[in-house]
Design a protein around this motif. Structure first.
Motif, PDB file in Angstrom:
ATOM      1  N   VAL A  18      41.781  69.191  65.763  1.00 42.59           N
ATOM      2  CA  VAL A  18      43.028  68.710  65.046  1.00 42.59           C
ATOM      3  C   VAL A  18      43.828  69.843  64.408  1.00 42.59           C
ATOM      4  O   VAL A  18      45.070  69.983  64.448  1.00 42.59           O
ATOM      5  CB  VAL A  18      42.290  68.191  63.691  1.00 42.59           C
ATOM      6  N   SER A  19      43.222  71.099  64.397  1.00 41.50           N
ATOM      7  CA  SER A  19      44.276  72.362  63.911  1.00 41.50           C
ATOM      8  C   SER A  19      45.179  72.593  64.901  1.00 41.50           C
ATOM      9  O   SER A  19      46.249  72.867  64.546  1.00 41.50           O
ATOM     10  CB  SER A  19      43.212  73.482  63.715  1.00 41.50           C
TER      11      SER A  19
ATOM     12  N   PHE B 214      46.554  70.564  67.093  1.00 38.33           N
ATOM     13  CA  PHE B 214      47.484  69.463  66.815  1.00 38.33           C
ATOM     14  C   PHE B 214      48.330  69.575  65.882  1.00 38.33           C
ATOM     15  O   PHE B 214      49.662  69.239  65.916  1.00 38.33           O
ATOM     16  CB  PHE B 214      46.660  68.243  66.883  1.00 38.33           C
ATOM     17  N   ARG B 215      48.199  69.909  64.555  1.00 37.82           N
ATOM     18  CA  ARG B 215      48.803  70.088  63.379  1.00 37.82           C
ATOM     19  C   ARG B 215      49.779  71.087  63.466  1.00 37.82           C
ATOM     20  O   ARG B 215      50.981  71.067  63.310  1.00 37.82           O
ATOM     21  CB  ARG B 215      47.867  70.409  62.238  1.00 37.82           C
ATOM     22  N   GLN B 216      49.670  72.188  64.171  1.00 33.23           N
ATOM     23  CA  GLN B 216      50.304  73.209  64.180  1.00 33.23           C
ATOM     24  C   GLN B 216      51.598  72.817  65.468  1.00 33.23           C
ATOM     25  O   GLN B 216      52.668  73.201  65.128  1.00 33.23           O
ATOM     26  CB  GLN B 216      49.738  74.636  64.982  1.00 33.23           C
TER      27      GLN B 216
ATOM     28  N   LEU C 160      52.506  69.803  65.631  1.00 36.23           N
ATOM     29  CA  LEU C 160      53.363  68.840  64.946  1.00 36.23           C
ATOM     30  C   LEU C 160      54.369  69.628  64.052  1.00 36.23           C
ATOM     31  O   LEU C 160      55.566  69.168  63.746  1.00 36.23           O
ATOM     32  CB  LEU C 160      52.427  67.918  63.922  1.00 36.23           C
ATOM     33  N   ARG C 161      53.854  70.636  63.236  1.00 37.80           N
ATOM     34  CA  ARG C 161      54.768  71.493  62.323  1.00 37.80           C
ATOM     35  C   ARG C 161      55.902  72.297  62.930  1.00 37.80           C
ATOM     36  O   ARG C 161      57.162  72.120  62.708  1.00 37.80           O
ATOM     37  CB  ARG C 161      53.906  72.490  61.893  1.00 37.80           C
TER      38      ARG C 161
END
Length: 165
Positions: free
Chosen positions: A6-7, A9-11, A13-14
């Motif tokens: 998830v980490s 993937f979040r980066q 998306l940001r």
């Protein structure tokens, strides 16, 4: 393990959100830029000089309207026609040159008013030729109002220079 997936993937998306925001702001700034720096269309100095020169002739013919009115009132058929074919003869050419130099947005209206004036002069001439007093009187009214109507499309700068001379 799920937290490790998830980490990144979040980066991602940001980063995608920041890129999208930058693109939106860029398009917004470009869209807002153009209106403030553009000048409204204007007549070039060379065209204004031509308009002023032609407006002088037009206004000189317009200034002869009181003389034309007295000839019409006297039913002086010959001198009415002489004035139309003499001093007022060049009005059509002068209006044509003026119309060609006006802003494109003003040309259609100016051409329509010029046509009205030329038509009114032709009707007045025909009334004098036929020696029809009532038609002559009505024709003069059309000519006088058409001169006034066309004078409204002349740029103020052309009128100002004509009154200074």
């Amino acid at each position: 393990m799920a937290a490790q997936l998830v980490s990144p993937f979040r980066q991602a998306l940001r980063r995608l959100a920041l890129v999208a925001l930058a693109v939106v702001l860029s398009f917004g700034l470009v869209a807002c830029d153009g209106g403030q720096t553009r000048k409204p269309p204007s007549i070039s100095p060379a065209d204004m000089a031509i308009i002023q020169r032609q407006a002088e002739g037009f206004l000189a013919a317009k200034d002869r309207l009181p003389e034309l009115a007295s000839l019409v009132n006297e039913r002086n058929w010959i001198f009415t026609r002489n004035l139309i074919h003499g001093p007022m003869q060049e009005v059509g050419r002068e209006m044509l040159y003026i119309n060609q130099r006006l802003l494109p947005a003003d040309r259609a209206e100016a051409s329509a008013r010029a046509s009205q004036l030329k038509s009114a002069l032709a009707e007045l001439d025909e009334a004098a030729r036929l020696q029809d007093g009532e038609r002559l009187r009505k024709g003069y009214i059309k000519v006088a109002s058409s001169f006034g109507s066309y004078a409204e499309v002349l740029p103020a700068a052309a009128l100002a220079s004509g009154s200074e001379a």
